[in-house]
Design a protein around this motif. Structure first.
Motif, mmCIF file in Angstrom:
data_model
loop_
_atom_site.group_PDB
_atom_site.id
_atom_site.type_symbol
_atom_site.label_atom_id
_atom_site.label_comp_id
_atom_site.label_asym_id
_atom_site.label_seq_id
_atom_site.Cartn_x
_atom_site.Cartn_y
_atom_site.Cartn_z
ATOM 1 N N ALA A 1 -2.417 3.118 -10.591
ATOM 2 C CA ALA A 1 -1.840 2.216 -9.592
ATOM 3 C C ALA A 1 -0.451 2.687 -9.166
ATOM 4 O O ALA A 1 -0.101 2.639 -7.975
ATOM 5 C CB ALA A 1 -1.772 0.798 -10.148
ATOM 6 N N VAL A 2 0.353 3.146 -10.114
ATOM 7 C CA VAL A 2 1.681 3.652 -9.775
ATOM 8 C C VAL A 2 1.577 4.914 -8.925
ATOM 9 O O VAL A 2 2.314 5.083 -7.936
ATOM 10 C CB VAL A 2 2.495 3.911 -11.059
ATOM 11 C CG1 VAL A 2 3.763 4.707 -10.746
ATOM 12 C CG2 VAL A 2 2.849 2.598 -11.737
ATOM 13 N N LEU A 3 0.652 5.796 -9.277
ATOM 14 C CA LEU A 3 0.465 7.020 -8.500
ATOM 15 C C LEU A 3 0.124 6.706 -7.045
ATOM 16 O O LEU A 3 0.590 7.375 -6.119
ATOM 17 C CB LEU A 3 -0.640 7.878 -9.118
ATOM 18 C CG LEU A 3 -0.279 8.659 -10.377
ATOM 19 C CD1 LEU A 3 -1.533 9.264 -10.993
ATOM 20 C CD2 LEU A 3 0.727 9.752 -10.061
ATOM 21 N N HIS A 4 -0.718 5.681 -6.858
ATOM 22 C CA HIS A 4 -1.165 5.337 -5.502
ATOM 23 C C HIS A 4 -0.319 4.236 -4.858
ATOM 24 O O HIS A 4 -0.617 3.811 -3.740
ATOM 25 C CB HIS A 4 -2.634 4.919 -5.543
ATOM 26 C CG HIS A 4 -3.566 6.058 -5.828
ATOM 27 N ND1 HIS A 4 -3.954 6.953 -4.853
ATOM 28 C CD2 HIS A 4 -4.176 6.459 -6.974
ATOM 29 C CE1 HIS A 4 -4.771 7.853 -5.385
ATOM 30 N NE2 HIS A 4 -4.915 7.575 -6.669
ATOM 31 N N ARG A 5 0.709 3.763 -5.588
ATOM 32 C CA ARG A 5 1.648 2.778 -5.061
ATOM 33 C C ARG A 5 0.935 1.496 -4.618
ATOM 34 O O ARG A 5 1.144 0.990 -3.512
ATOM 35 C CB ARG A 5 2.463 3.364 -3.906
ATOM 36 C CG ARG A 5 3.268 4.587 -4.326
ATOM 37 C CD ARG A 5 4.057 5.164 -3.173
ATOM 38 N NE ARG A 5 4.823 6.337 -3.594
ATOM 39 C CZ ARG A 5 5.602 7.051 -2.801
ATOM 40 N NH1 ARG A 5 5.727 6.715 -1.518
ATOM 41 N NH2 ARG A 5 6.256 8.111 -3.260
ATOM 42 N N VAL A 6 0.096 0.989 -5.492
ATOM 43 C CA VAL A 6 -0.606 -0.264 -5.227
ATOM 44 C C VAL A 6 -0.447 -1.182 -6.438
ATOM 45 O O VAL A 6 -0.163 -0.717 -7.549
ATOM 46 C CB VAL A 6 -2.111 -0.030 -4.944
ATOM 47 C CG1 VAL A 6 -2.295 0.842 -3.712
ATOM 48 C CG2 VAL A 6 -2.802 0.597 -6.152
ATOM 49 N N PRO A 7 -0.641 -2.488 -6.258
ATOM 50 C CA PRO A 7 -0.578 -3.406 -7.401
ATOM 51 C C PRO A 7 -1.799 -3.244 -8.303
ATOM 52 O O PRO A 7 -2.828 -2.694 -7.897
ATOM 53 C CB PRO A 7 -0.576 -4.790 -6.739
ATOM 54 C CG PRO A 7 -0.327 -4.560 -5.288
ATOM 55 C CD PRO A 7 -0.822 -3.186 -4.991
ATOM 56 N N LEU A 8 -1.678 -3.757 -9.507
ATOM 57 C CA LEU A 8 -2.786 -3.759 -10.462
ATOM 58 C C LEU A 8 -3.105 -5.204 -10.821
ATOM 59 O O LEU A 8 -2.263 -5.927 -11.351
ATOM 60 C CB LEU A 8 -2.413 -2.977 -11.719
ATOM 61 C CG LEU A 8 -3.417 -3.042 -12.877
ATOM 62 C CD1 LEU A 8 -4.772 -2.468 -12.460
ATOM 63 C CD2 LEU A 8 -2.880 -2.313 -14.106
ATOM 64 N N MET B 1 -2.011 -6.134 4.127
ATOM 65 C CA MET B 1 -1.848 -6.324 2.685
ATOM 66 C C MET B 1 -2.494 -5.158 1.936
ATOM 67 O O MET B 1 -3.610 -4.746 2.250
ATOM 68 C CB MET B 1 -2.498 -7.637 2.243
ATOM 69 C CG MET B 1 -2.336 -7.930 0.760
ATOM 70 S SD MET B 1 -3.061 -9.531 0.320
ATOM 71 C CE MET B 1 -2.753 -9.526 -1.454
ATOM 72 N N ARG B 2 -1.761 -4.605 0.965
ATOM 73 C CA ARG B 2 -2.298 -3.481 0.204
ATOM 74 C C ARG B 2 -3.443 -3.920 -0.689
ATOM 75 O O ARG B 2 -3.358 -4.936 -1.370
ATOM 76 C CB ARG B 2 -1.198 -2.869 -0.668
ATOM 77 C CG ARG B 2 -0.072 -2.196 0.059
ATOM 78 C CD ARG B 2 0.993 -1.755 -0.938
ATOM 79 N NE ARG B 2 1.552 -2.901 -1.647
ATOM 80 C CZ ARG B 2 2.304 -2.792 -2.745
ATOM 81 N NH1 ARG B 2 2.554 -1.592 -3.252
ATOM 82 N NH2 ARG B 2 2.794 -3.857 -3.332
ATOM 83 N N LYS B 3 -4.510 -3.143 -0.678
ATOM 84 C CA LYS B 3 -5.593 -3.414 -1.609
ATOM 85 C C LYS B 3 -5.155 -2.990 -3.008
ATOM 86 O O LYS B 3 -4.586 -1.916 -3.191
ATOM 87 C CB LYS B 3 -6.853 -2.650 -1.210
ATOM 88 C CG LYS B 3 -7.571 -3.226 0.001
ATOM 89 C CD LYS B 3 -8.894 -2.539 0.203
ATOM 90 C CE LYS B 3 -9.686 -3.202 1.317
ATOM 91 N NZ LYS B 3 -11.020 -2.559 1.492
ATOM 92 N N ALA B 4 -5.424 -3.841 -3.973
ATOM 93 C CA ALA B 4 -5.004 -3.565 -5.340
ATOM 94 C C ALA B 4 -6.096 -2.844 -6.118
ATOM 95 O O ALA B 4 -7.267 -2.845 -5.733
ATOM 96 C CB ALA B 4 -4.655 -4.874 -6.042
#
Length: 283
Positions: free
Chosen positions: A26-33, A1-4
């Motif tokens: 968050a978009v740059l690192h492709r993770v949820p916020l 699971m991706r860390k947000a």
């Protein structure tokens, strides 16, 4: 699971600035916020701190702000009970990064940084970004600035800084200040040391600290700055033209047991742009 990434939401303009920054990041690192708003357990609200209806509105506004700042960002809104800084520190165990504004709603005005931001910066288990000063635009091309002193915590800062420069496709300014006259006031500035030789040695030290990271990130343009002065002064100077300053939580001169070193703490109060406080990975 991706860390947000986590951003604290409290209805203040400072928090909304942090949400904007966190959404783009968050978009740059492709993770949820994850947008987290904290309400008290049972104690009455502080004056001006709002009620649960207000907090629902704050989360809704924060979600819209995040979407406007970074279309496509994946947001998760959460309402929690407790003390804001305690909840954010607890959640930092499972987060990739925690982003906070400099001062929350209901905190004393006139202070350069609020108690929640400073406490989270001191105790979080992951990197913390305190959004202050000039907020960068989404297409910002100004550099990342990193403080390098050779400590283990500084190594974590260098790792974060290279990653940020690479994902943003901007230059990295590595600042190495080899005498902190604030820590060593007894050292005379006009003694008979071979300062030119020492300076050359310190430049070699900086080159060694950066070498492995430059190999890992060959596309990152690195500008090296070596000075004999106070670290905070030069980090501030270069921060005027930067989109982010990256430092370790405690530097080479920090006392064992300190949660936040003097340079990092000073930048929370004085930096001209957002500050990322890095922490070494636990062994």
């Amino acid at each position: 699971m991706r860390k947000a990434h986590i951003a604290g939401v409290d209805g203040s303009e400072s928090a909304l600035a942090a949400v904007r920054w966190a959404a783009v990041d968050a978009v740059l690192h492709r993770v949820p916020l994850r947008l987290i708003c904290v309400g008290p357990d049972s104690l009455p609200d502080q004056i001006g701190a709002g009620d649960d209806t207000d907090r629902a509105g704050w989360l809704s506004t924060a979600t819209q702000i995040a979407t406007d700042a970074a279309p496509g960002v994946e947001t998760i809104s959460e309402f929690r009970r407790g003390v804001p800084h305690a909840v954010l520190v607890e959640e930092s165990e499972r987060a990739r990064r925690v982003v906070v504004g400099i001062r929350g709603l209901g905190e004393r005005t006139g202070l350069p940084v609020g108690s929640t931001a400073e406490t989270v910066a001191m105790h979080a288990r992951c990197p913390v970004v305190v959004v202050r000063g000039r907020a960068p635009e989404p297409a910002e091309t100004s550099p990342i600035v990193v403080g390098v002193d050779g400590s283990r915590v500084s190594e974590a800062a260098v790792a974060e800084a290279f990653a940020e420069a690479a994902v943003r496709r901007v230059p990295l300014v590595a600042v190495h200040v080899w005498i902190d006259v604030g820590i060593e006031p007894w050292l005379p500035l006009d003694d008979d040391r071979d300062w030119a030789s020492i300076d050359e040695t310190e430049r070699s030290v900086l080159a060694q600290r950066l070498a492995g990271w430059q190999e890992k990130y060959p596309d990152v343009e690195v500008r090296r700055v070596v000075e004999r002065d106070r670290p905070v002064r030069y980090l501030q100077v270069h921060g005027e033209q930067a989109q982010l300053i990256v430092v370790g939580s405690r530097g080479r001169g920090g006392m064992t047991g300190m949660l936040l070193g003097s340079t990092s703490r000073a930048l929370l109060h004085m930096a001209p742009c957002p500050v990322l406080i890095a922490r070494p990975n636990p062994r």
